[in-house]
Design a protein around this motif. Structure first.
Motif, PDB file in Angstrom:
ATOM      1  N   ALA A 131      17.187  -0.305 -14.762  1.00 50.39           N
ATOM      2  CA  ALA A 131      17.997   0.905 -14.255  1.00 50.39           C
ATOM      3  C   ALA A 131      19.438   0.649 -14.629  1.00 50.39           C
ATOM      4  O   ALA A 131      20.000   1.799 -14.877  1.00 50.39           O
ATOM      5  CB  ALA A 131      17.808   0.902 -12.548  1.00 50.39           C
ATOM      6  N   LEU A 132      19.982  -0.639 -14.541  1.00 49.40           N
ATOM      7  CA  LEU A 132      21.200  -0.933 -14.696  1.00 49.40           C
ATOM      8  C   LEU A 132      21.454  -0.605 -16.186  1.00 49.40           C
ATOM      9  O   LEU A 132      22.800   0.200 -16.567  1.00 49.40           O
ATOM     10  CB  LEU A 132      21.662  -2.227 -14.566  1.00 49.40           C
ATOM     11  N   LEU A 133      20.801  -0.755 -17.359  1.00 50.84           N
ATOM     12  CA  LEU A 133      20.997  -0.454 -18.610  1.00 50.84           C
ATOM     13  C   LEU A 133      20.682   0.993 -18.745  1.00 50.84           C
ATOM     14  O   LEU A 133      21.821   1.537 -19.484  1.00 50.84           O
ATOM     15  CB  LEU A 133      19.930  -1.286 -19.476  1.00 50.84           C
ATOM     16  N   ALA A 134      19.670   1.601 -18.208  1.00 56.39           N
ATOM     17  CA  ALA A 134      19.839   3.160 -18.362  1.00 56.39           C
ATOM     18  C   ALA A 134      21.216   3.944 -18.075  1.00 56.39           C
ATOM     19  O   ALA A 134      21.535   4.607 -18.520  1.00 56.39           O
ATOM     20  CB  ALA A 134      18.638   3.528 -17.565  1.00 56.39           C
ATOM     21  N   ASN A 135      21.646   3.208 -16.778  1.00 58.21           N
ATOM     22  CA  ASN A 135      22.930   3.998 -16.300  1.00 58.21           C
ATOM     23  C   ASN A 135      24.055   3.472 -17.336  1.00 58.21           C
ATOM     24  O   ASN A 135      24.951   4.492 -17.393  1.00 58.21           O
ATOM     25  CB  ASN A 135      23.130   3.430 -14.952  1.00 58.21           C
ATOM     26  N   GLY A 136      23.997   2.442 -17.749  1.00 54.13           N
ATOM     27  CA  GLY A 136      25.100   2.025 -18.744  1.00 54.13           C
ATOM     28  C   GLY A 136      25.037   2.870 -19.894  1.00 54.13           C
ATOM     29  O   GLY A 136      26.034   3.312 -20.460  1.00 54.13           O
ATOM     30  N   LEU A 137      23.836   3.305 -20.372  1.00 53.17           N
ATOM     31  CA  LEU A 137      23.919   4.211 -21.640  1.00 53.17           C
ATOM     32  C   LEU A 137      24.117   5.380 -21.323  1.00 53.17           C
ATOM     33  O   LEU A 137      24.933   6.302 -22.130  1.00 53.17           O
ATOM     34  CB  LEU A 137      22.223   4.212 -21.877  1.00 53.17           C
ATOM     35  N   LYS A 138      23.901   6.200 -20.138  1.00 51.36           N
ATOM     36  CA  LYS A 138      24.428   7.322 -19.615  1.00 51.36           C
ATOM     37  C   LYS A 138      26.020   7.264 -19.742  1.00 51.36           C
ATOM     38  O   LYS A 138      26.791   8.216 -20.067  1.00 51.36           O
ATOM     39  CB  LYS A 138      24.063   7.738 -18.513  1.00 51.36           C
ATOM     40  N   ARG A 139      26.668   6.347 -19.428  1.00 53.71           N
ATOM     41  CA  ARG A 139      27.838   6.242 -19.246  1.00 53.71           C
ATOM     42  C   ARG A 139      28.741   6.144 -20.380  1.00 53.71           C
ATOM     43  O   ARG A 139      29.700   6.988 -20.790  1.00 53.71           O
ATOM     44  CB  ARG A 139      28.625   4.917 -18.381  1.00 53.71           C
ATOM     45  N   ARG A 174      28.150  -2.014  -9.329  1.00 51.27           N
ATOM     46  CA  ARG A 174      29.097  -1.597  -9.884  1.00 51.27           C
ATOM     47  C   ARG A 174      30.281  -2.729 -10.336  1.00 51.27           C
ATOM     48  O   ARG A 174      29.912  -3.902 -10.036  1.00 51.27           O
ATOM     49  CB  ARG A 174      29.874  -0.799  -8.637  1.00 51.27           C
ATOM     50  N   PHE A 175      31.101  -2.234 -11.072  1.00 48.72           N
ATOM     51  CA  PHE A 175      31.843  -3.173 -11.973  1.00 48.72           C
ATOM     52  C   PHE A 175      33.319  -2.726 -11.991  1.00 48.72           C
ATOM     53  O   PHE A 175      33.684  -1.614 -11.936  1.00 48.72           O
ATOM     54  CB  PHE A 175      31.302  -3.195 -13.444  1.00 48.72           C
ATOM     55  N   LEU A 193      41.062   5.014 -22.993  1.00 49.11           N
ATOM     56  CA  LEU A 193      39.801   4.976 -21.929  1.00 49.11           C
ATOM     57  C   LEU A 193      40.173   4.076 -20.945  1.00 49.11           C
ATOM     58  O   LEU A 193      39.688   4.155 -19.927  1.00 49.11           O
ATOM     59  CB  LEU A 193      38.571   4.513 -22.789  1.00 49.11           C
ATOM     60  N   GLY A 194      41.164   2.990 -21.173  1.00 50.38           N
ATOM     61  CA  GLY A 194      41.594   2.269 -20.268  1.00 50.38           C
ATOM     62  C   GLY A 194      40.400   1.071 -20.013  1.00 50.38           C
ATOM     63  O   GLY A 194      40.626   0.379 -18.545  1.00 50.38           O
ATOM     64  N   LEU A 195      39.525   0.898 -20.569  1.00 48.72           N
ATOM     65  CA  LEU A 195      38.600  -0.043 -20.168  1.00 48.72           C
ATOM     66  C   LEU A 195      38.672  -1.743 -20.552  1.00 48.72           C
ATOM     67  O   LEU A 195      38.371  -2.811 -20.114  1.00 48.72           O
ATOM     68  CB  LEU A 195      37.289   0.035 -20.726  1.00 48.72           C
ATOM     69  N   SER A 196      39.626  -1.789 -21.748  1.00 51.40           N
ATOM     70  CA  SER A 196      39.882  -3.008 -22.235  1.00 51.40           C
ATOM     71  C   SER A 196      41.319  -3.203 -22.211  1.00 51.40           C
ATOM     72  O   SER A 196      42.304  -2.528 -22.221  1.00 51.40           O
ATOM     73  CB  SER A 196      39.394  -3.276 -23.640  1.00 51.40           C
ATOM     74  N   GLN A 197      41.804  -4.669 -22.096  1.00 50.74           N
ATOM     75  CA  GLN A 197      43.154  -5.131 -21.935  1.00 50.74           C
ATOM     76  C   GLN A 197      43.481  -5.662 -23.124  1.00 50.74           C
ATOM     77  O   GLN A 197      42.814  -6.386 -23.766  1.00 50.74           O
ATOM     78  CB  GLN A 197      43.301  -6.141 -21.170  1.00 50.74           C
ATOM     79  N   PHE A 205      29.314  -2.873 -18.765  1.00 52.98           N
ATOM     80  CA  PHE A 205      28.489  -1.987 -17.811  1.00 52.98           C
ATOM     81  C   PHE A 205      27.217  -2.846 -17.239  1.00 52.98           C
ATOM     82  O   PHE A 205      26.650  -2.537 -16.493  1.00 52.98           O
ATOM     83  CB  PHE A 205      28.300  -0.781 -18.022  1.00 52.98           C
ATOM     84  N   LEU A 206      26.983  -3.791 -18.046  1.00 57.23           N
ATOM     85  CA  LEU A 206      25.729  -4.903 -17.696  1.00 57.23           C
ATOM     86  C   LEU A 206      26.308  -6.249 -17.145  1.00 57.23           C
ATOM     87  O   LEU A 206      25.536  -7.012 -16.811  1.00 57.23           O
ATOM     88  CB  LEU A 206      24.911  -5.011 -18.954  1.00 57.23           C
ATOM     89  N   GLY A 207      27.569  -6.285 -16.992  1.00 58.47           N
ATOM     90  CA  GLY A 207      28.187  -7.361 -16.278  1.00 58.47           C
ATOM     91  C   GLY A 207      28.930  -8.342 -17.329  1.00 58.47           C
ATOM     92  O   GLY A 207      28.864  -9.658 -16.711  1.00 58.47           O
ATOM     93  N   CYS A 208      28.778  -8.236 -18.408  1.00 54.78           N
ATOM     94  CA  CYS A 208      29.363  -9.321 -19.403  1.00 54.78           C
ATOM     95  C   CYS A 208      30.548  -9.279 -19.589  1.00 54.78           C
ATOM     96  O   CYS A 208      31.407  -7.994 -19.759  1.00 54.78           O
ATOM     97  CB  CYS A 208      28.813  -9.003 -20.699  1.00 54.78           C
TER      98      CYS A 208
END
Length: 258
Positions: free
Chosen positions: A114-122, A6-7, A208-212, A187-190
């Protein structure tokens, strides 16, 4: 799926290029802190600060402290044969109920797949929340995400470690799908820094509130330092050359020039 990493985004305040360089997201109980910063506008020190970042991150690469990649833009298209390959990756993702994915760069790392697949879904869910998305639009969106993923990270996946500090810097990201790709990277940790010297994302994407957002100055046309001339540790679009007429990426489809 419950064991996927999770991130948390932007736990600490980052207000400068040097702060972005220095910060390293902590990791606790399978949760990693990532930083996603948009630096808006231009001032007299921007170019020298970018050049300094290239030098220092290059040294960090040599010591193994960080993986760093800066590029001026993302590819606008790809070759016909590559489209066929990525269509296959999309179909396989669908057959696996979107729980795992393959790419040209990714072969046998089940955890990362699996992490990349989940990121694609998001990011697909974010994309579909803003408009009606047909099956063909979904396919083309995922193809684009996977192609850009391999372009940016193709030789880094073999070194992938969830605790590794990976910092990606791009410039003047404005289009929704490009911005969603940078979201995917977080979502991949970068850690992501967008040098928005000329333009910025839409209000809808900001919501979306993901970036500052960090305001550096007013928007202006400026020639940012060429990554290819600064360090062997940074990456440049010209390293990818199309041998045949490429398909170009558009919002809803892939179009081959006549």
């Amino acid at each position: 799926m419950e064991n996927l990493m999770r991130f948390r985004h932007n736990v600490m305040n980052v207000t400068s290029i040097s702060a972005f360089e220095g910060i390293r997201g902590g990791m606790n109980q399978n949760c990693k802190d990532v930083y996603f910063i948009r630096l808006l506008g231009v001032d007299d020190l921007l170019i020298s600060d970018v050049e300094k970042m290239d030098r220092e991150m290059g040294e960090g690469m040599k010591s193994g402290r960080v993986i760093y990649r800066r590029m001026l833009s993302l590819p606008s298209g790809c070759c016909p044969d590559e489209i066929t390959d990525y269509e296959g990756f999309y179909r396989a993702w669908m057959k696996r109920d979107k729980e795992s994915v393959s790419t040209k760069a990714l072969t046998d790392d089940a955890e990362y797949a699996a992490l990349l697949a989940n990121g694609l879904k998001r990011v697909l869910n974010i994309y579909a929340a803003s408009k009606m998305v047909s099956a063909s639009m979904e396919k083309n969106f995922i193809i684009k995400m996977l192609y850009w993923h391999d372009f940016v990270l193709k030789d880094l996946i073999k070194q992938w470690n969830p605790k590794q500090s990976v910092k990606i810097v791009l410039s003047n990201i404005e289009k929704k799908q490009e911005y969603l790709f940078t979201c995917l990277l977080t979502f991949l940790g970068c850690d992501i820094l967008l040098l928005q010297s000329e333009k910025d994302i839409s209000g809808e994407d900001e919501a979306l509130g993901l970036s500052q957002k960090v305001i550096r100055g007013s928007f202006a046309k400026i020639k940012l330092p060429d990554p290819a001339k600064k360090s062997v540790y940074v990456y440049h679009l010209e390293e990818t050359k199309f041998e045949t007429a490429p398909y170009t990426f558009q919002d809803k489809m892939l179009v081959q020039p006549h």
